[in-house]
Design an enzyme around this catalytic site. Structure first.
Site, PDB file in Angstrom:
ATOM      1  N   SER A 167     118.712 -14.520  37.012  1.00  0.00           N
ATOM      2  CA  SER A 167     117.962 -13.191  37.030  1.00  0.00           C
ATOM      3  C   SER A 167     118.879 -12.142  36.998  1.00  0.00           C
ATOM      4  CB  SER A 167     117.169 -13.057  37.866  1.00  0.00           C
ATOM      5  OG  SER A 167     116.232 -12.035  37.921  1.00  0.00           O
TER       6      SER A 167
ATOM      7  N   TYR B  33     115.068 -13.032  47.023  1.00  0.00           N
ATOM      8  CA  TYR B  33     115.094 -13.651  45.490  1.00  0.00           C
ATOM      9  C   TYR B  33     116.360 -13.527  44.744  1.00  0.00           C
ATOM     10  CZ  TYR B  33     113.805 -13.996  40.546  1.00  0.00           C
ATOM     11  OH  TYR B  33     113.777 -14.495  39.284  1.00  0.00           O
TER      12      TYR B  33
HETATM   13  P1  NAI Z   1     106.789 -18.757  36.338  1.00  0.00           P
HETATM   14  O1  NAI Z   1     106.447 -18.452  37.642  1.00  0.00           O
HETATM   15  O2  NAI Z   1     105.871 -18.757  35.038  1.00  0.00           O
HETATM   16  O3  NAI Z   1     107.936 -20.148  36.056  1.00  0.00           O
HETATM   17  C1  NAI Z   1     108.549 -20.876  37.117  1.00  0.00           C
HETATM   18  C2  NAI Z   1     107.858 -22.382  36.959  1.00  0.00           C
HETATM   19  O4  NAI Z   1     108.657 -23.097  37.898  1.00  0.00           O
HETATM   20  C3  NAI Z   1     106.694 -22.560  37.392  1.00  0.00           C
HETATM   21  O5  NAI Z   1     105.969 -23.391  36.199  1.00  0.00           O
HETATM   22  C4  NAI Z   1     106.555 -23.088  38.599  1.00  0.00           C
HETATM   23  O6  NAI Z   1     105.318 -24.089  38.786  1.00  0.00           O
HETATM   24  C5  NAI Z   1     107.754 -23.981  38.578  1.00  0.00           C
HETATM   25  N1  NAI Z   1     108.160 -24.338  40.021  1.00  0.00           N
HETATM   26  C6  NAI Z   1     108.055 -23.431  41.082  1.00  0.00           C
HETATM   27  N2  NAI Z   1     108.611 -24.169  42.268  1.00  0.00           N
HETATM   28  C7  NAI Z   1     108.871 -25.445  41.747  1.00  0.00           C
HETATM   29  C8  NAI Z   1     109.412 -27.006  42.239  1.00  0.00           C
HETATM   30  N3  NAI Z   1     109.666 -26.816  43.758  1.00  0.00           N
HETATM   31  N4  NAI Z   1     109.466 -27.814  41.406  1.00  0.00           N
HETATM   32  C9  NAI Z   1     109.328 -27.596  40.349  1.00  0.00           C
HETATM   33  N5  NAI Z   1     108.925 -26.557  39.615  1.00  0.00           N
HETATM   34  C10 NAI Z   1     108.740 -25.514  40.322  1.00  0.00           C
HETATM   35  O7  NAI Z   1     108.189 -17.864  36.012  1.00  0.00           O
HETATM   36  P2  NAI Z   1     109.237 -17.494  34.651  1.00  0.00           P
HETATM   37  O8  NAI Z   1     109.108 -16.294  34.669  1.00  0.00           O
HETATM   38  O9  NAI Z   1     108.719 -18.400  33.500  1.00  0.00           O
HETATM   39  O10 NAI Z   1     110.524 -17.835  35.443  1.00  0.00           O
HETATM   40  C11 NAI Z   1     111.365 -18.903  34.952  1.00  0.00           C
HETATM   41  C12 NAI Z   1     112.580 -18.606  35.343  1.00  0.00           C
HETATM   42  O11 NAI Z   1     113.211 -17.532  34.915  1.00  0.00           O
HETATM   43  C13 NAI Z   1     112.728 -18.691  36.819  1.00  0.00           C
HETATM   44  O12 NAI Z   1     113.979 -19.224  37.194  1.00  0.00           O
HETATM   45  C14 NAI Z   1     112.966 -17.324  37.202  1.00  0.00           C
HETATM   46  O13 NAI Z   1     113.550 -17.067  38.205  1.00  0.00           O
HETATM   47  C15 NAI Z   1     113.755 -16.721  35.957  1.00  0.00           C
HETATM   48  N6  NAI Z   1     113.351 -15.077  35.779  1.00  0.00           N
HETATM   49  C16 NAI Z   1     112.261 -14.554  35.471  1.00  0.00           C
HETATM   50  C17 NAI Z   1     112.061 -13.346  34.981  1.00  0.00           C
HETATM   51  C18 NAI Z   1     110.866 -12.542  34.239  1.00  0.00           C
HETATM   52  O14 NAI Z   1     110.749 -11.378  34.121  1.00  0.00           O
HETATM   53  N7  NAI Z   1     109.845 -13.477  34.350  1.00  0.00           N
HETATM   54  C19 NAI Z   1     113.303 -12.439  35.099  1.00  0.00           C
HETATM   55  C20 NAI Z   1     114.289 -12.919  35.674  1.00  0.00           C
HETATM   56  C21 NAI Z   1     114.398 -14.519  35.952  1.00  0.00           C
END
Ligand code: NAI
Length: 249
Positions: free
Chosen positions: A143, A157
């Site tokens: 991130s 985070y």
């Molecule tokens: P999101 O919350 O939609 O996706 C995260 C996914 O990880 C969800 O499907 C959740 O169920 C899953 N997850 C959480 N804990 C878990 C576990 N213990 N085992 C298996 N799956 C698990 O969020 P998003 O935005 O799609 O994030 C994806 C990645 O991108 C993450 O690593 C996040 O930190 C990163 N990110 C996102 C940003 C944004 O602006 N949306 C910015 C910077 C980084």
């Protein structure tokens, strides 16, 4: 459609950036394991989207922070899709925005258990299998928070993503000789449901003017960098980072 048929696991890919990555990777010919922890119907709908487009995918439940479940995830993916070529460490959590003094050790433990230990467990399992099958590629979804520190929002985070960046550098050097590349993408301000988990669904809209490109990003824009780092097009990159954050960072 390219037809490499190589097996890739994308953790946490039932929605958001993970889902976009699974769909794009399948579209490029990878056989994709859509990992989910809770929402099976959302994971199945990602699989159906992939299959409708002529791609190959399976959905597998596993909590990445649980070592036994991680081993079962990798075993099951390889049984169905063949030797593992790629891992996208995408699963992560954040909690409600707050100041540093309101953070607690228990909260840090929860965040680090998924975002750092989860990514570590998956990477560890991946490198054993990839070294046995002649190499592969790992992409860690970090991130821009690792650089900005997320003050007044979620420094915990941001700290976890800093740890992931350091793991990317160290592991990349350690396994390069085994034919395994390890890189990271640092998204920022991507329109997904994650911001609601932080207590502010419209966070990207609020911050829009502070983003040099003056808009939030799409999950597909993050996925595009992730899939490039998985592919042979990035064959001379390891220990590298791509910021996909509209100029922030
Ligand atoms: P999101 O919350 O939609 O996706 C995260 C996914 O990880 C969800 O499907 C959740 O169920 C899953 N997850 C959480 N804990 C878990 C576990 N213990 N085992 C298996 N799956 C698990 O969020 P998003 O935005 O799609 O994030 C994806 C990645 O991108 C993450 O690593 C996040 O930190 C990163 N990110 C996102 C940003 C944004 O602006 N949306 C910015 C910077 C980084």
């Amino acid at each position: 459609m390219a037809t490499t048929g190589r097996a890739v696991i994308v953790t946490g890919s039932s929605r958001g950036i993970g889902a976009a990555t699974a769909i794009l990777a399948a579209n490029r010919g990878y056989a994709v394991c859509v990992n989910f922890v809770a929402n099976e119907s959302a994971a199945m709908s990602v699989v159906q989207t992939i299959e409708k487009a002529g791609g190959k995918a399976i959905a597998r439940r596993a909590d990445v922070s649980d070592e036994r479940q991680v081993v079962e995830l990798f075993d099951s993916a390889e049984r169905s899709l063949g030797p593992l070529y790629g891992l996208v460490n995408n699963a992560a959590i954040l909690e409600r925005q707050c100041g540093f003094s309101d953070l607690s050790p228990a909260r840090l433990e929860r965040i680090f258990r998924t975002n750092v230990i989860g990514a570590f467990l998956c990477a560890k399992e991946a490198i054993v299998r990839m070294s046995a099958s002649g190499g592969g590629a790992i992409v860690n979804v970090s991130s821009c928070a690792a650089k900005t520190g997320s003050p007044h929002e979620y420094v915990d985070y941001a700290m976890s993503k800093g740890a992931l960046d350091t793991m990317t550098v160290g592991l990349a050097k350690e396994v390069a000789a085994d034919g395994i590349r390890v890189n990271a993408v640092r998204p920022g301000f991507i329109e997904t449901d994650m911001h609601a988990a932080g207590g502010e669904p419209d966070r990207v809209e609020r911050l829009r003017d502070s983003i040099p490109l003056k808009r939030g990003g799409t999950p597909e824009e993050a996925a595009s960098a992730i899939v490039w780092l998985l592919s042979a097009d990035s064959s001379y990159c390891t220990g590298s980072f791509i910021d996909v954050a509209g100029g922030v960072g």
